[in-house]
Write a protein that holds these residues in place. Structure first.
Motif, PDB file in Angstrom:
ATOM      1  N   GLU A 194       0.834  -1.206   0.000  1.00 43.57           N
ATOM      2  CA  GLU A 194       0.000   0.000   0.000  1.00 43.57           C
ATOM      3  C   GLU A 194       0.868   1.255   0.000  1.00 43.57           C
ATOM      4  O   GLU A 194       0.591   2.219  -0.723  1.00 43.57           O
ATOM      5  CB  GLU A 194      -0.939  -0.018   1.213  1.00 43.57           C
ATOM      6  CG  GLU A 194      -1.911   1.136   1.251  1.00 43.57           C
ATOM      7  CD  GLU A 194      -2.974   1.095   0.161  1.00 43.57           C
ATOM      8  OE1 GLU A 194      -3.689   2.099   0.035  1.00 43.57           O
ATOM      9  OE2 GLU A 194      -3.115   0.080  -0.565  1.00 43.57           O
ATOM     10  N   LEU A 195       1.939   1.242   0.783  1.00 42.95           N
ATOM     11  CA  LEU A 195       2.846   2.394   0.822  1.00 42.95           C
ATOM     12  C   LEU A 195       3.530   2.610  -0.524  1.00 42.95           C
ATOM     13  O   LEU A 195       3.725   3.746  -0.954  1.00 42.95           O
ATOM     14  CB  LEU A 195       3.884   2.222   1.931  1.00 42.95           C
ATOM     15  CG  LEU A 195       3.336   2.343   3.350  1.00 42.95           C
ATOM     16  CD1 LEU A 195       4.422   1.989   4.359  1.00 42.95           C
ATOM     17  CD2 LEU A 195       2.777   3.736   3.616  1.00 42.95           C
ATOM     18  N   GLU A 196       3.891   1.542  -1.197  1.00 38.49           N
ATOM     19  CA  GLU A 196       4.510   1.671  -2.520  1.00 38.49           C
ATOM     20  C   GLU A 196       3.544   2.315  -3.503  1.00 38.49           C
ATOM     21  O   GLU A 196       3.918   3.220  -4.256  1.00 38.49           O
ATOM     22  CB  GLU A 196       4.958   0.308  -3.032  1.00 38.49           C
ATOM     23  CG  GLU A 196       6.116  -0.269  -2.260  1.00 38.49           C
ATOM     24  CD  GLU A 196       6.400  -1.721  -2.584  1.00 38.49           C
ATOM     25  OE1 GLU A 196       5.959  -2.196  -3.655  1.00 38.49           O
ATOM     26  OE2 GLU A 196       7.070  -2.373  -1.768  1.00 38.49           O
ATOM     27  N   ILE A 197       2.305   1.866  -3.491  1.00 36.04           N
ATOM     28  CA  ILE A 197       1.301   2.418  -4.402  1.00 36.04           C
ATOM     29  C   ILE A 197       1.027   3.883  -4.084  1.00 36.04           C
ATOM     30  O   ILE A 197       0.964   4.729  -4.985  1.00 36.04           O
ATOM     31  CB  ILE A 197       0.016   1.562  -4.356  1.00 36.04           C
ATOM     32  CG1 ILE A 197       0.294   0.213  -5.029  1.00 36.04           C
ATOM     33  CG2 ILE A 197      -1.160   2.280  -5.005  1.00 36.04           C
ATOM     34  CD1 ILE A 197      -0.768  -0.831  -4.816  1.00 36.04           C
ATOM     35  N   LEU A 198       0.888   4.215  -2.806  1.00 32.62           N
ATOM     36  CA  LEU A 198       0.643   5.607  -2.420  1.00 32.62           C
ATOM     37  C   LEU A 198       1.835   6.494  -2.753  1.00 32.62           C
ATOM     38  O   LEU A 198       1.670   7.646  -3.170  1.00 32.62           O
ATOM     39  CB  LEU A 198       0.317   5.698  -0.930  1.00 32.62           C
ATOM     40  CG  LEU A 198      -1.008   5.075  -0.502  1.00 32.62           C
ATOM     41  CD1 LEU A 198      -1.140   5.096   1.015  1.00 32.62           C
ATOM     42  CD2 LEU A 198      -2.185   5.772  -1.168  1.00 32.62           C
ATOM     43  N   THR A 199       3.035   5.965  -2.579  1.00 28.21           N
ATOM     44  CA  THR A 199       4.240   6.723  -2.904  1.00 28.21           C
ATOM     45  C   THR A 199       4.271   7.063  -4.389  1.00 28.21           C
ATOM     46  O   THR A 199       4.506   8.215  -4.776  1.00 28.21           O
ATOM     47  CB  THR A 199       5.498   5.931  -2.494  1.00 28.21           C
ATOM     48  OG1 THR A 199       5.496   5.769  -1.072  1.00 28.21           O
ATOM     49  CG2 THR A 199       6.770   6.629  -2.922  1.00 28.21           C
ATOM     50  N   LEU A 200       4.019   6.078  -5.221  1.00 24.43           N
ATOM     51  CA  LEU A 200       4.000   6.317  -6.663  1.00 24.43           C
ATOM     52  C   LEU A 200       2.881   7.280  -7.036  1.00 24.43           C
ATOM     53  O   LEU A 200       3.087   8.209  -7.817  1.00 24.43           O
ATOM     54  CB  LEU A 200       3.837   4.999  -7.413  1.00 24.43           C
ATOM     55  CG  LEU A 200       3.672   5.157  -8.924  1.00 24.43           C
ATOM     56  CD1 LEU A 200       4.931   5.767  -9.541  1.00 24.43           C
ATOM     57  CD2 LEU A 200       3.330   3.836  -9.559  1.00 24.43           C
TER      58      LEU A 200
END
Length: 146
Positions: free
Chosen positions: A105-111
């Motif tokens: 989830e953090l990877e997706i939000l970061t992108l």
């Protein structure tokens, strides 16, 4: 925003201590996206809780509620592409709803936040389609398939 050499410096500020974060992986998500888009400069990634995100959301978007990610484009140029602020509280609540781990989830939000910093938006259908294509291009090498 400088295009060409595609080196991006990521300044990561972890303003919470309750959850472990995949700092190196989050930096890589942004740097890989920058390389693919041939963007260089500097971006700040701030990881915090609901309360600070709620205050920022109220102040800058006039929505007095927490959200998962906020993006603040900077002046551009050689540095200062902008800031991305993520609520780990919100991300931790949302991850199971979407069938993801907190790290995913953090990877997706970061992108997602990084694309907003670069000027991508999802206000209308054409913008949504363009942004979603960019997200999918960047997430595919990380193993995400939508």
């Amino acid at each position: 925003m400088r295009r060409g050499s595609a080196h991006l410096e990521v300044v990561l500020l972890n303003r919470q201590r309750r959850r472990r974060i995949p700092a190196a992986r989050l930096r890589r998500v942004i740097q890989d996206a920058a390389r693919a888009l041939r963007v260089s400069g500097e971006v700040a990634l701030v990881l915090t809780g609901d309360a600070p995100v709620r205050r920022l959301n109220a102040r800058y978007r006039h929505q007095d509620k927490p959200t998962d990610v906020l993006s603040f484009p900077g002046p551009g140029g050689d540095v200062g592409l902008g800031d991305i602020v993520i609520s780990l509280d919100r991300a931790a609540r949302n991850a199971p709803r979407f069938g993801r781990t907190l790290s995913e989830e953090l990877e997706i939000l970061t992108l997602h936040g990084f694309l907003h910093v670069l000027g991508y938006d999802h206000e209308d259908e054409a913008d949504r389609t363009r942004m979603r294509q960019r997200e999918e291009e960047a997430l595919r090498p990380l193993g995400f398939v939508r």
